[in-house]
Design an enzyme around this catalytic site. Structure first.
Site, short mmCIF file in Angstrom:
data_model
loop_
_atom_site.label_atom_id
_atom_site.label_comp_id
_atom_site.label_asym_id
_atom_site.label_seq_id
_atom_site.Cartn_x
_atom_site.Cartn_y
_atom_site.Cartn_z
N GLN A 149 62.85 19.13 22.73
CA GLN A 149 64.19 18.72 23.18
C GLN A 149 64.09 18.11 24.58
OE1 GLN A 149 67.09 21.88 23.24
NE2 GLN A 149 68.77 20.52 23.77
N ASN A 205 65.95 19.33 17.50
CA ASN A 205 64.91 19.75 18.43
C ASN A 205 65.51 20.76 19.40
OD1 ASN A 205 63.07 17.94 17.27
ND2 ASN A 205 63.70 16.28 18.63
N HIS A 224 72.24 18.35 19.84
CA HIS A 224 72.47 17.14 19.05
C HIS A 224 71.68 17.19 17.76
CE1 HIS A 224 69.18 16.52 21.94
NE2 HIS A 224 68.58 15.80 21.00
N LEU A 225 72.23 16.58 16.73
CA LEU A 225 71.53 16.38 15.47
C LEU A 225 70.98 14.96 15.46
CD1 LEU A 225 73.13 18.92 14.75
CD2 LEU A 225 73.74 17.87 12.56
N ASP A 252 70.63 6.14 18.36
CA ASP A 252 69.59 6.53 19.30
C ASP A 252 69.02 5.27 19.97
OD1 ASP A 252 67.60 9.29 19.56
OD2 ASP A 252 66.85 7.38 20.33
N ILE A 253 68.82 5.35 21.28
CA ILE A 253 68.36 4.18 22.06
C ILE A 253 66.91 3.84 21.74
CG2 ILE A 253 67.47 5.42 24.10
CD1 ILE A 253 69.03 3.44 25.84
#
Ligand code: AMP
Ligand code: ZN
Length: 112
Positions: A92, A85, A98-99, A29-30
């Site tokens: 979201q 989410n 996505h998980l 994740d960024i």
């Protein structure tokens, strides 16, 4: 194809793979919310969990196995959290299922 995570999963947008196979792509994740924060996405575009169909049950199960496999590889023996989410109230922000795999710190409950 305008979806951000479709572009990342296909390699159109470069990213560092943490895990990949023919059905799934996982990357960092960024904007990490924990020392380990990995996103796990199906290569097939699904808007959200709310749009998943019974035909995709095997794929969804595989996504969770991949989350557990990455957690093992990252040494998260003390535990971790997997989050999906979903929709506006669910927070979201990217409309490709996505998980989130979060770990390597004590997580609190309930989430915000
Ligand atoms: P969600 O809010 O559940 O839809 O999660 C979307 C996640 O995608 C957020 O945690 C973002 O930090 C992350 N994100 C957005 N753009 C990128 C990107 N280009 N590369 C990696 N992670 C991203
Ligand atoms: Zn997509």
């Amino acid at each position: 194809m305008s979806c951000l995570f479709c572009k990342i999963a296909s390699g159109e947008i470069p990213s560092a793979a943490i895990y990949q196979d023919e059905r799934v792509y996982a990357f960092a994740d960024i904007n990490p919310k924990a020392p380990v924060h990995v996103l796990i996405v199906p290569r097939e575009h699904i808007d959200s969990l709310a749009e998943a169909t019974p035909e995709q049950n095997d794929l969804l199960g595989h996504l969770f196995w991949v989350a557990a496999e990455i957690a093992r590889n990252k040494g998260l023996a003390k535990g971790y959290r997997v989050v999906v989410n979903t929709g506006e109230d669910g927070g979201q922000t990217v409309d490709h299922l996505h998980l989130h795999l979060l770990g390597a710190r004590q997580l609190t409950w309930p989430p915000g």
